[in-house]
Design a protein around this motif. Structure first.
Motif, mmCIF file in Angstrom:
data_model
loop_
_atom_site.group_PDB
_atom_site.id
_atom_site.type_symbol
_atom_site.label_atom_id
_atom_site.label_comp_id
_atom_site.label_asym_id
_atom_site.label_seq_id
_atom_site.Cartn_x
_atom_site.Cartn_y
_atom_site.Cartn_z
ATOM 1 N N ILE A 165 0.844 -1.200 0.000
ATOM 2 C CA ILE A 165 0.000 0.000 0.000
ATOM 3 C C ILE A 165 0.881 1.252 0.000
ATOM 4 O O ILE A 165 0.617 2.210 -0.734
ATOM 5 N N VAL A 166 1.946 1.241 0.795
ATOM 6 C CA VAL A 166 2.853 2.402 0.825
ATOM 7 C C VAL A 166 3.425 2.665 -0.576
ATOM 8 O O VAL A 166 3.451 3.814 -1.045
ATOM 9 N N GLU A 167 3.824 1.616 -1.273
ATOM 10 C CA GLU A 167 4.395 1.801 -2.614
ATOM 11 C C GLU A 167 3.323 2.238 -3.619
ATOM 12 O O GLU A 167 3.584 3.053 -4.501
ATOM 13 N N LEU A 168 2.107 1.720 -3.473
ATOM 14 C CA LEU A 168 1.015 2.128 -4.376
ATOM 15 C C LEU A 168 0.706 3.611 -4.192
ATOM 16 O O LEU A 168 0.492 4.349 -5.157
ATOM 17 N N LEU A 169 0.698 4.069 -2.934
ATOM 18 C CA LEU A 169 0.376 5.469 -2.660
ATOM 19 C C LEU A 169 1.510 6.374 -3.132
ATOM 20 O O LEU A 169 1.270 7.486 -3.617
#
Ligand SMILES: NC(=O)c1ccc[n+]([C@@H]2O[C@H](COP(=O)([O-])OP(=O)(O)OC[C@H]3O[C@@H](n4cnc5c(N)ncnc54)[C@H](O)[C@@H]3O)[C@@H](O)[C@H]2O)c1
Length: 344
Positions: free
Chosen positions: A20-24
């Motif tokens: 999720i951190v990388e997607l955001l």
């Protein structure tokens, strides 16, 4: 590409939270997480917000409850799904096979039924190197035949892949990628998220860091009589952020219609085989701590040695492994210190 909405199942878990951190960070994605905290805590979302400055929408649902799961699809227009949610402890799956068959299979059946119903056409599936079992030839590439699974957990991943392949054959506009992770370890560079299992962990690295910080009196190395260079099992450790970035690349690839086939599998490993004793030595080097450990019995279901040939994912998705074993151990240790100081 216009902004897309991704449903991340198991988004409060270890790999899900890092992804999720990388997607955001990518800025092309809005993220929705579905997790009922079987093996995680809602605090993961606060931590993600601290790292990214972004609040994500989340649902506290059990994916085996199809009606509750349907609500997410009914309330949101979803472009793609990354399906992490599953039980993952090999040893526990040997003891409680039905728990694993029920959760890991029923959740995937529900996901695919709902994708069909709501016309969601892109899914990335968390598979595992455990599908290869005890291999004869190393490194393992995607053409290595799958033998009978060594554990119910591994069998759920073999079944999951077959289900996706069969579904893709029948639904030619549906696209799926199965990523076969080797051994994800380490934590985000901020040390604000990491491997955060409820109860005593089953995986080596949180047991190493937990022992070093004094949560557990001693680490037991599970088997010292394997036919390997130092008698301990050999694994292909890969930094969780490298795993996370591969998911963003795989999703981009599907959403940009770059895939030639509507179902494909990729290994995700560093390509380096590291023994348990070598992993402990790397930990001692980067942390400056001497680890209290002993050699114990083998654990049922464990394979002797496995490491990957990941050239397919490198050549097709342009993925590269950025972190070495020292970086994996260093970030894992920093996370252990942070979570202990903050009472997580
Ligand atoms: N970590 C590893 O060593 C490893 C290796 C290979 C593959 N995988 C696979 O990667 C995926 C993610 O693993 P992880 O390490 O992040 O595990 P994790 O346990 O940290 O995360 C999984 C998350 O899914 C949730 N979950 C499980 N069943 C659910 C359900 N029915 N409904 C809603 N939420 C549910 C859990 O609460 C947890 O937050 C799993 O599918 C796992 O099998 C993990």
């Amino acid at each position: 590409m216009a902004k897309q909405t991704v449903l991340v199942t198991g988004g409060a878990g270890y790999i899900g939270s890092h992804t999720i951190v990388e997607l955001l960070a990518n800025n092309n994605y809005d993220v929705i997480s579905a997790d009922c905290f079987f093996n995680s805590s809602p605090k993961a979302y606060t931590q993600i917000e601290q790292i990214t400055g972004k609040k994500i929408k989340s649902y506290n649902i059990d994916l085996c409850d199809e009606k509750a799961f349907d609500k997410i699809f009914a309330e949101n227009k979803i472009d793609g799904v990354i399906h992490f949610a599953a039980f993952k402890a090999v040893g526990e799956s040997v003891e409680h096979p039905l728990k694993y068959y029920h959760n890991n299979i029923a959740s995937l059946v529900n996901l695919l039924s709902l994708c069909e119903k709501h016309k969601v056409q892109n899914v990335i599936f968390s598979s595992s190197c455990s599908v290869y079992g005890n291999v004869q030839k190393l490194p393992v590439d995607e053409n290595t035949p799958m033998p009978k699974a060594e554990s119910p957990y591994a069998y759920t991943k073999q079944i999951g892949e077959s289900m996706l392949e069969d579904f893709c054959k029948q639904h030619t506009t549906f696209n799926a990628i199965a990523l076969r992770y080797f051994n994800p370890v380490g934590s985000h560079i901020s040390a604000k998220i990491g491997e955060w299992p409820l109860g005593k962990p089953n995986n080596l690295v949180p047991l190493i860091t937990g022992t070093a910080i004094g949560k557990y009196p001693q680490l037991t190395v599970l088997g010292g009589d394997y036919p390997t260079r130092d008698g301990t099992c050999i694994r292909d450790y890969i930094h969780v952020t490298d795993i996370a970035t591969a998911h963003v690349l795989a999703l981009n690839y599907l959403l940009e219609h770059k895939n030639k086939s509507n179902y494909d599998v990729y290994n995700l490993g560093s390509g380096n085989g590291v023994s348990v004793l070598e992993a402990i030595a790397a930990f001692e080097k980067v942390s400056g701590k001497k680890l209290n450990y002993k050699i114990g019995d083998r654990r049922p279901g464990d394979v002797i040695a496995v490491y990957s040939d990941s050239s397919k994912v490198q050549n097709t998705l342009g993925w590269k492994c950025e972190h070495d074993i020292d970086s994996m151990m260093k970030t894992a240790w920093e996370w252990e210190v942070y979570r202990t100081q903050n009472n997580f």
